[in-house]
Design an enzyme around this catalytic site. Structure first.
Site, PDB file in Angstrom:
ATOM      1  N   SER A 152       0.844  -1.247  -0.054  1.00 36.15           N
ATOM      2  CA  SER A 152      -0.102  -0.184   0.035  1.00 36.15           C
ATOM      3  C   SER A 152       0.960   1.375   0.046  1.00 36.15           C
ATOM      4  CB  SER A 152      -0.920  -0.059   1.066  1.00 36.15           C
ATOM      5  OG  SER A 152      -1.862  -1.134   1.090  1.00 36.15           O
ATOM      6  N   LYS A 204     -22.345  16.680   5.435  1.00 36.75           N
ATOM      7  CA  LYS A 204     -21.056  17.040   6.462  1.00 36.75           C
ATOM      8  C   LYS A 204     -21.120  16.154   7.639  1.00 36.75           C
ATOM      9  CE  LYS A 204     -18.285  19.705   8.621  1.00 36.75           C
ATOM     10  NZ  LYS A 204     -17.048  19.902   7.687  1.00 36.75           N
TER      11      LYS A 204
END
Length: 330
Positions: A152, A204
């Site tokens: 990764s 949000k």
């Protein structure tokens, strides 16, 4: 290291030692003040020894005997070396510190090449990218060496180097992105805990664990993950000179070093000695490696030690149970 540097180091060491010995003789033998001659001799020898050490340190800084800088990236990658919501967890790689080490090596006229040792499962996205960019900016050959694991974010860093080496048994790959959230809505209901929203902006509070994830929110968060993945693939394609189809076909799998080499994810397989020999060929001299380490003050070392003790008493576990909501190269 050239003959001139060797001679310079020896001359400087003995010159400083001689000055220290002369000072010790003058202070404790030639002009004794209420000291026995024996005690004066002991002090003179001690001063001479201290001078020898100081001379060696000074010679090492003025006439360094290395030509390759090594920087290690070990453990989960994050901005400050913390692997959880309560930083720093033991064994993490702090991107800011690693970047500082690479920049210091780049400014060191004796470091003709950079060796990046990678033993990391990955970590946060932007910190991993920052280390890759620092490796790309290094003015000289850059060689990445995967020891146990280069996955990764570690592979993102390797994409910024000229060459990637690994062992046959190294774990390499995992070119993918993960984002996760804890769904505690049912548990909150059982406990009589309700969630009220006070936000400005439709998404949000997307991902807040105390409420069920709506389909639009799921699509929104998945889009972020997909965009990060596209960035990762593009970095690997450019840095490792691989076809985009080849990178995407790995589907974030990990491979042993031997298979990774067959797929072109790794350039060469070999031991640490093989890697150093390759670096030496690149710079046209025997590779003499100096490990660059983080420069920390006493306060930072004490603070890190205290935080690690706190982690050992359960802070790390609490952070993992709570989740941190960050996207990662994994």
């Amino acid at each position: 290291m050239g003959i001139a540097k060797s001679v310079g180091r020896v001359v400087l060491v003995f010159a400083v030692a001689a000055v220290a010995a002369a000072a010790g003789w003058a202070l404790f033998l030639a002009y004794p003040v209420d000291l026995t001659d024996l005690f004066g001799v002991v002090l003179a020898v001690g001063v001479a020894a201290a001078g020898l050490r100081a001379g060696a340190n000074l010679a090492g800084s003025l006439f360094p005997d290395y030509n390759v800088a090594e920087v290690a990236v070990e453990g989960p990658i994050s901005r400050d070396g913390g692997g959880s919501a309560v930083p720093p967890s033991p064994g993490g790689a702090g991107a800011d510190e690693v970047v500082e080490q690479i920049e210091r090596a780049d400014a060191d006229r004796n470091a003709e090449a950079l060796l990046v040792k990678l033993n990391t499962p990955g970590g946060e996205i932007v910190p991993s990218q920052d280390i890759r960019l620092a490796a790309e900016r290094f003015d000289g050959p850059t060689v990445a060496y995967a020891t146990d694991t280069c996955a990764s974010g570690g592979y993102e860093i390797a994409a910024g180097c000229d060459e990637l080496w690994a062992r046959e048994g190294s774990i390499v790959g995992s070119i993918g992105v993960i984002g996760s959230r804890v769904n505690a809505a049912d548990l909150a209901d059982r406990l009589g805990v309700s969630y009220e929203q006070f936000t400005a902006g439709r998404f949000k509070d997307a991902g807040v664990p105390l409420k069920e994830l709506e389909e639009e929110e799921r699509e929104y968060l998945q889009t972020l993950v997909d965009d990060y993945y596209d960035q990762f693939v593009a970095d690997v394609v450019e840095g490792r000179d691989l076809a985009e189809e080849t990178v995407r076909e790995t589907e974030a799998r990990v491979y042993l070093g031997s298979e990774a080499a067959d797929l072109g994810l790794v350039d060469e397989l070999g031991t640490r000695e093989d890697v150093e020999a390759s670096v030496g060929e690149r710079i046209g001299a025997d590779a003499v490696v100096e490990e660059f380490e983080p420069q920390r003050g006493l306060a930072d070392r004490l603070r890190t030690g205290a935080q690690r003790v706190a982690y050992g008493f359960g802070a790390g576990l609490a952070g993992r149970l709570a989740g941190d909501g960050r996207f990662r190269f994994e």
